[in-house]
Each structure stands twice: as C-alpha cells, then as structure tokens.
Write an enzyme that holds these catalytic residues in place. Structure first.
Site, PDB file in Angstrom:
ATOM      1  N   CYS A 140      -4.987  12.756  13.088  1.00 11.20           N
ATOM      2  CA  CYS A 140      -5.717  11.517  12.835  1.00 11.20           C
ATOM      3  C   CYS A 140      -5.656  10.667  14.082  1.00 11.20           C
ATOM      4  O   CYS A 140      -5.039  11.045  15.073  1.00 11.20           O
ATOM      5  CB  CYS A 140      -5.152  10.784  11.624  1.00 11.20           C
ATOM      6  SG  CYS A 140      -3.607   9.996  11.962  1.00 11.20           S
ATOM      7  N   ARG A 178      -9.143  -0.267   4.191  1.00  9.60           N
ATOM      8  CA  ARG A 178      -8.279   0.775   3.615  1.00  9.60           C
ATOM      9  C   ARG A 178      -6.925   0.206   3.220  1.00  9.60           C
ATOM     10  O   ARG A 178      -6.308   0.682   2.265  1.00  9.60           O
ATOM     11  CB  ARG A 178      -8.050   1.880   4.651  1.00  9.60           C
ATOM     12  CG  ARG A 178      -9.237   2.754   4.876  1.00  9.60           C
ATOM     13  CD  ARG A 178      -8.881   3.911   5.745  1.00  9.60           C
ATOM     14  NE  ARG A 178      -7.741   4.652   5.178  1.00  9.60           N
ATOM     15  CZ  ARG A 178      -7.224   5.737   5.703  1.00  9.60           C
ATOM     16  NH1 ARG A 178      -7.718   6.235   6.804  1.00  9.60           N
ATOM     17  NH2 ARG A 178      -6.200   6.346   5.124  1.00  9.60           N
ATOM     18  N   LYS A 223       0.836  -1.213   0.000  1.00 13.16           N
ATOM     19  CA  LYS A 223       0.000   0.000   0.000  1.00 13.16           C
ATOM     20  C   LYS A 223       0.867   1.257   0.000  1.00 13.16           C
ATOM     21  O   LYS A 223       0.653   2.163  -0.797  1.00 13.16           O
ATOM     22  CB  LYS A 223      -0.895   0.003   1.252  1.00 13.16           C
ATOM     23  CG  LYS A 223      -1.533   1.343   1.536  1.00 13.16           C
ATOM     24  CD  LYS A 223      -2.458   1.315   2.736  1.00 13.16           C
ATOM     25  CE  LYS A 223      -1.803   1.548   4.085  1.00 13.16           C
ATOM     26  NZ  LYS A 223      -1.507   2.947   4.433  1.00 13.16           N
ATOM     27  N   ASN A 224       1.853   1.281   0.915  1.00 18.07           N
ATOM     28  CA  ASN A 224       2.600   2.531   1.095  1.00 18.07           C
ATOM     29  C   ASN A 224       3.649   2.774   0.013  1.00 18.07           C
ATOM     30  O   ASN A 224       4.301   3.815  -0.001  1.00 18.07           O
ATOM     31  CB  ASN A 224       3.214   2.587   2.493  1.00 18.07           C
ATOM     32  CG  ASN A 224       2.125   2.762   3.551  1.00 18.07           C
ATOM     33  OD1 ASN A 224       0.982   3.095   3.222  1.00 18.07           O
ATOM     34  ND2 ASN A 224       2.471   2.538   4.812  1.00 18.07           N
ATOM     35  N   ASP A 279       4.126   0.240  12.109  1.00 19.73           N
ATOM     36  CA  ASP A 279       2.948  -0.374  11.475  1.00 19.73           C
ATOM     37  C   ASP A 279       2.770  -1.855  11.839  1.00 19.73           C
ATOM     38  O   ASP A 279       1.791  -2.481  11.428  1.00 19.73           O
ATOM     39  CB  ASP A 279       3.020  -0.226   9.944  1.00 19.73           C
ATOM     40  CG  ASP A 279       2.826   1.203   9.502  1.00 19.73           C
ATOM     41  OD1 ASP A 279       2.370   2.024  10.321  1.00 19.73           O
ATOM     42  OD2 ASP A 279       3.136   1.518   8.336  1.00 19.73           O
ATOM     43  N   ARG A 338       0.357  14.351  13.506  1.00 18.00           N
ATOM     44  CA  ARG A 338       0.887  14.168  12.151  1.00 18.00           C
ATOM     45  C   ARG A 338       0.911  15.426  11.289  1.00 18.00           C
ATOM     46  O   ARG A 338       0.251  15.491  10.239  1.00 18.00           O
ATOM     47  CB  ARG A 338       0.129  13.042  11.444  1.00 18.00           C
ATOM     48  CG  ARG A 338       0.260  11.724  12.172  1.00 18.00           C
ATOM     49  CD  ARG A 338      -0.465  10.617  11.496  1.00 18.00           C
ATOM     50  NE  ARG A 338       0.251  10.073  10.356  1.00 18.00           N
ATOM     51  CZ  ARG A 338      -0.234   9.103   9.591  1.00 18.00           C
ATOM     52  NH1 ARG A 338      -1.420   8.596   9.842  1.00 18.00           N
ATOM     53  NH2 ARG A 338       0.457   8.642   8.577  1.00 18.00           N
TER      54      ARG A 338
HETATM   55  N1  EPU Z   1       6.153  14.410  11.196  1.00 19.33           N
HETATM   56  C1  EPU Z   1       6.164  15.761  11.494  1.00 19.33           C
HETATM   57  N2  EPU Z   1       6.177  16.659  10.454  1.00 19.33           N
HETATM   58  C2  EPU Z   1       6.157  16.274   9.158  1.00 19.33           C
HETATM   59  C3  EPU Z   1       6.140  14.906   8.857  1.00 19.33           C
HETATM   60  C4  EPU Z   1       6.147  13.997   9.907  1.00 19.33           C
HETATM   61  O1  EPU Z   1       6.170  16.158  12.658  1.00 19.33           O
HETATM   62  O2  EPU Z   1       6.158  17.155   8.269  1.00 19.33           O
HETATM   63  C5  EPU Z   1       6.168  13.413  12.285  1.00 19.33           C
HETATM   64  C6  EPU Z   1       4.871  12.616  12.368  1.00 19.33           C
HETATM   65  O3  EPU Z   1       3.873  13.278  13.088  1.00 19.33           O
HETATM   66  C7  EPU Z   1       5.349  11.328  13.017  1.00 19.33           C
HETATM   67  C8  EPU Z   1       6.763  11.159  12.458  1.00 19.33           C
HETATM   68  O4  EPU Z   1       7.163  12.442  12.007  1.00 19.33           O
HETATM   69  O5  EPU Z   1       5.404  11.474  14.396  1.00 19.33           O
HETATM   70  C9  EPU Z   1       6.898  10.179  11.305  1.00 19.33           C
HETATM   71  O6  EPU Z   1       5.868  10.407  10.364  1.00 19.33           O
HETATM   72  P1  EPU Z   1       5.999  10.100   8.811  1.00 19.33           P
HETATM   73  O7  EPU Z   1       5.923  11.385   8.075  1.00 19.33           O
HETATM   74  O8  EPU Z   1       7.164   9.227   8.552  1.00 19.33           O
HETATM   75  O9  EPU Z   1       4.654   9.291   8.549  1.00 19.33           O
HETATM   76  P2  EPU Z   1       3.821   9.337   7.216  1.00 19.33           P
HETATM   77  O10 EPU Z   1       4.711   9.544   6.080  1.00 19.33           O
HETATM   78  O11 EPU Z   1       2.658  10.242   7.399  1.00 19.33           O
HETATM   79  C10 EPU Z   1       4.024   6.792   6.616  1.00 19.33           C
HETATM   80  C11 EPU Z   1       3.072   5.659   6.384  1.00 19.33           C
HETATM   81  C12 EPU Z   1       2.465   5.241   7.722  1.00 19.33           C
HETATM   82  C13 EPU Z   1       3.586   4.826   8.656  1.00 19.33           C
HETATM   83  C14 EPU Z   1       4.595   5.974   8.809  1.00 19.33           C
HETATM   84  C15 EPU Z   1       5.813   5.617   9.646  1.00 19.33           C
HETATM   85  C16 EPU Z   1       2.319   6.080   4.122  1.00 19.33           C
HETATM   86  C17 EPU Z   1       1.233   6.466   3.212  1.00 19.33           C
HETATM   87  N3  EPU Z   1       2.053   6.077   5.439  1.00 19.33           N
HETATM   88  O12 EPU Z   1       3.244   7.859   7.176  1.00 19.33           O
HETATM   89  O13 EPU Z   1       1.628   4.120   7.444  1.00 19.33           O
HETATM   90  O14 EPU Z   1       3.070   4.492   9.918  1.00 19.33           O
HETATM   91  O15 EPU Z   1       5.059   6.392   7.507  1.00 19.33           O
HETATM   92  O16 EPU Z   1       6.456   4.523   9.104  1.00 19.33           O
HETATM   93  O17 EPU Z   1       3.402   5.754   3.683  1.00 19.33           O
HETATM   94  C18 EPU Z   1      -0.127   2.608   7.825  1.00 19.33           C
HETATM   95  O18 EPU Z   1       0.131   2.080   6.724  1.00 19.33           O
HETATM   96  O19 EPU Z   1      -0.920   2.076   8.651  1.00 19.33           O
HETATM   97  C19 EPU Z   1       0.498   3.881   8.180  1.00 19.33           C
HETATM   98  C20 EPU Z   1       0.018   4.680   9.133  1.00 19.33           C
END
Ligand code: EPU
Length: 416
Positions: free
Chosen positions: A116, A396, A22-23, A304, A121
């Site tokens: 969320c 999802r 998915k990701n 995850d 996030r």
């Molecule tokens: N963060 C910030 N600012 C930003 C971006 C991130 O503070 O601009 C923080 C987030 O709040 C969090 C941490 O940094 O505490 C890491 O977040 P990240 O940005 O890596 O998460 P994401 O990109 O939103 C993806 C996956 C998630 C997975 C996380 C961590 C996708 C579409 N989603 O989310 O997947 O948990 O990386 O590995 O790639 C899932 O599949 O169930 C899922 C939630």
C-alpha cells in the site's frame, strides 16, 4: 471527487467530541464472526473503513443492525467464509477476518492484501502464527486458503511487533484447544480494547496491555455489550491542528492516558495541556517550538501521528528531525507540505525540517489517511486558500472531520 477548501489563519476555539477508535472498531466488528449470539457495540465511528468491513461481513452472512448509537451484530448465519480481492484491496484490515473464520468454522479464503502507499506491509506473521496453531495454509492465485479442524494452542513469538497480527492471532487463540502464548504482542490500546471485549464474550486472556498474552481456549463464545475506546489518533490530530493554528479547544470523550508520548511532544512544542477523566484541553498562544522524535510501537510515539506532527514542525521555531521506524514509505506528505512552503529534506528514514514562518495556501493532493490529515492541519495554519484533493483517504478514517473543525471556528468546506 470531493475536495476540502480551507481558508487558513483562523484561531480555533470551543469543544470537539472525539469518536470511537477506527483501529479498535475494525477488529471488534470482526469479533462478531466469533459467536452466534448478539454483540451490542457502542461508539462505533462513522467512517468509510467501518462501512467497508461491515459490507464485507454482511456478504459472509453477518447480520448488522443500527439501533441509534448502538450497532448490533449477529453471526448465527455465516455461510460464506471468504474475503474477496475486490474488498481486501480497498482495505488491508480485511485480513482481520482470517483468524475468527478459521477459529470458528475451520476454514477461510482471504485475499492477500497487496502493498500500500505507506509500505509493502506483508502478513507473513499472521500466517506463521496460524500455522503454529496447526492450520494448513497455502497460497494460490493471490488468495490465502486456510484450514484446521480445530486450532491448537501454541507459543508464538512474532518476528516483529504487529498490531493486526496480534489481533488476528488473539481472535484465533480464544477458540483454540489449550493454551496459546503470544510473545512480542502489540501493546496498542486498540489490542487491549479487543481483548477486553473478548473477555466479556467468555474468552480467557491474561496479560492484557502487556507484550505477553496468555490465552486458554474455550469451546464457545457468547454475546456481550461493549463501548469502543476513544480514537487516540483523532485526538492527537485535533491537538496538532490547534497547536498549528493557535487557539483554545477542549476535546471530550477522550483520555490523555492513550497518547502520553504525543502529549509530551506537544508540551515540548509549547502547548499548555490540562486533562480530566474524559477530556483534554489545549491552549496554544505562541509559535510552536520544533520537536524531534522517532516513531515506535506503543507506548512510544505513534507512526499514525508522524505526518500531523510534521506539519506542526514545519512552521515551528527551529529545526527538527523526525525518524519513521515502522513503515518504509511514510513520507509522502513531505512533497505536498513543501508545496505549501515548508522546508523539509529527507535522508533515509529521517526528515529534517527547518521551520519556516508560515505556510502559504496552494492546491495539494492527499496520498494516504494520515498524510491527508497533515495537509488539513497545514491548510488551517496557512495564509490564504488550500485545496486538498483526494480526500476519500481522509473519509476512510476521520468521522466528519470538516464538520468538527468548522464547529471550532475553522473556515473549511467540502466542495465537489
Ligand atoms: N509486518 C510484517 N509482517 C507482518 C505484519 C507486519 O512485516 O505479518 C510489518 C509491517 O510491514 C510494518 C510493521 O510490521 O512495517 C508493523 O505493522 P503492523 O502489522 O503493526 O501494522 P498493521 O497492523 O497493518 C496497524 C494500524 C495502522 C498503524 C499500524 C502501526 C489497523 C487497522 N491499522 O496496521 O493504522 O499504522 O498498526 O501502528 O489497526 C492508520 O490508521 O492510518 C494506520 C495505517
């Protein structure tokens, strides 16, 4: 609303084919916005999130065709450079259109994703990186308005490791003028899969798989063919299900190298694992042993997989400590697992799990995608009937989970 009814206590045996990640699929579909040519994508999983992102990009003018097991995208007629709130609020990953739209069309209007269930996030790092590349960005009435005649290469050091942040900046940098260096880049295999596709499209990227990506911008990208990597979290979820319920199952179209940290913990829990180039076999005959871990960025133990592993620890021999370091609110499955007879206490960002003999089936409610998966695992191992409500969360991110589980002997059905 659909629910899953599980009659627990069945051993699992047979074979499961793992779907595309998915990701990886979500950013890869967004890369369709970067070129006017056809992108031929294989192994795109059948999931609600994929349907949502496809719908969003169709609204922008992207053409999407399904030809058997191939999805063909064409971005020659993109007219609407906008991701509205109604779509972004249902799926945060919609933010992934920001980088490609800005890089190719010089403009984008994307709703800010709210918080969320698993945490606040924010997307400040996506914005900070694009600003460093010369984008003018302002936020008004819940929308990000971004403009740039042409993005310019820059050295960007993100404050923390962010997966979609790295992907957004990577998709922006490939069409920027000059060199971009992304320091502190996420090393998740899904980032690498996106980068490999971009290279096939004509992008110049060095350091794929490392935390330092060096990108030489090009004027234009072209079409390509790409097969999405296996879903390591779906893989890990099925492995945990077998470890909890007992059995002997072989997972096909997946690779052990994608989830070493989780496999090590499964071995510690007592599972016998063997693997080949594109398969993993798990045999579990005894009660699991409790294993402690902390979630971290790749290659560490994935956040995850935290909820699914916690379900296993609940019925393990001994006490374990599970610490969540990525998201501040990712323990919502705890109350529900306790309803099934688990003994979990929370202290700050650590869950202390005292293993009990067994789960006892009960009605429970899913709160997010991976929490739902942990409840299904608990239900499979439980004595009696478990009814998991709100499984739209599960839909999802898992491709026909109940069909795959039924095929290996689980007693599970979807009820309306
Ligand atoms: N963060 C910030 N600012 C930003 C971006 C991130 O503070 O601009 C923080 C987030 O709040 C969090 C941490 O940094 O505490 C890491 O977040 P990240 O940005 O890596 O998460 P994401 O990109 O939103 C993806 C996956 C998630 C997975 C996380 C961590 C996708 C579409 N989603 O989310 O997947 O948990 O990386 O590995 O790639 C899932 O599949 O169930 C899922 C939630």
């Amino acid at each position: 609303m659909d629910k899953l009814l599980i009659r627990g206590g069945k051993r699992l045996s047979g074979e499961v084919t793992i779907s595309g990640a998915k990701n990886a699929a979500l950013p890869i579909l967004c890369a369709g916005l970067l070129t006017a040519d056809d992108l031929h994508l294989k192994n795109i999983p059948h999931l609600q999130d994929v349907i949502t992102i496809t719908k969003l990009m169709k609204q922008m003018g992207l053409r999407v065709q399904e030809n058997g097991d191939e999805t063909v995208l064409n971005g020659n007629d993109i007219t609407k450079l906008e991701a509205p709130y109604e779509m972004v609020k249902t799926m945060r990953a919609s933010i992934l259109v920001l980088g490609p739209l800005l890089a190719r069309f010089g403009e984008a209007k994307v709703s800010l994703p709210g918080g969320c269930a698993i945490g606040s996030r924010p997307v400040d790092q996506h914005i900070k990186g694009l600003q460093a590349m010369g984008a003018e960005i302002h936020i008004d009435a819940g929308y990000i308005y971004a403009k740039a005649k042409r993005l310019k290469g820059a050295r960007i050091v993100t404050d923390m490791i962010t997966v979609t942040g790295t992907e957004n900046l990577l998709m922006a940098a490939v069409l920027a003028e000059g060199e971009t260096v992304l320091e502190n880049a996420a090393r998740e295999p899904e980032v690498g899969d996106l980068a490999n596709l971009l290279v096939k499209m004509g992008a110049k990227i060095e350091g794929i798989g490392s935390d330092r990506l060096v990108i030489q911008g090009v004027d234009k990208l072209h079409g390509a063919t790409h097969e999405v990597i296996a879903d390591r979290i779906e893989t890990g979820t099925f492995l945990c299900a077998v470890a909890a319920a007992g059995g002997d199952v072989t997972l096909r179209r997946t690779r052990s190298g994608l989830l070493d940290a989780a496999l090590d913990k499964l071995r510690e829990a007592g599972a016998i694992l063997t693997s080949g180039e594109d398969w993993i076999r798990i045999q579990m005959a005894a009660r699991p042993k409790a294993v402690s871990f902390r979630t971290t960025e790749y290659p560490g133990f994935p956040t995850d997989m935290q909820a699914q592993f916690m379900a296993l620890n609940c019925i393990a021999d001994g006490t374990s400590h599970v610490t969540e370091t990525i998201f501040e609110n990712r323990f919502m499955h705890v109350q529900e697992l306790n309803r099934l007879g688990a003994a979990i206490d929370i202290e700050g960002n650590t869950a202390i799990i005292k293993g009990v003999d067994k789960f006892v089936g009960a009605p429970v409610m899913a709160t997010d995608l991976r929490a739902s998966a942990s409840l299904v695992i608990a239900g499979l191992a439980a004595q009696g009937e478990t009814l998991v409500e709100r499984i739209y969360h599960l839909d999802r991110g898992y491709d026909r989970m109940e069909a795959k589980l039924s095929a290996i002997g689980a007693d599970i059905e979807r009820v309306k």
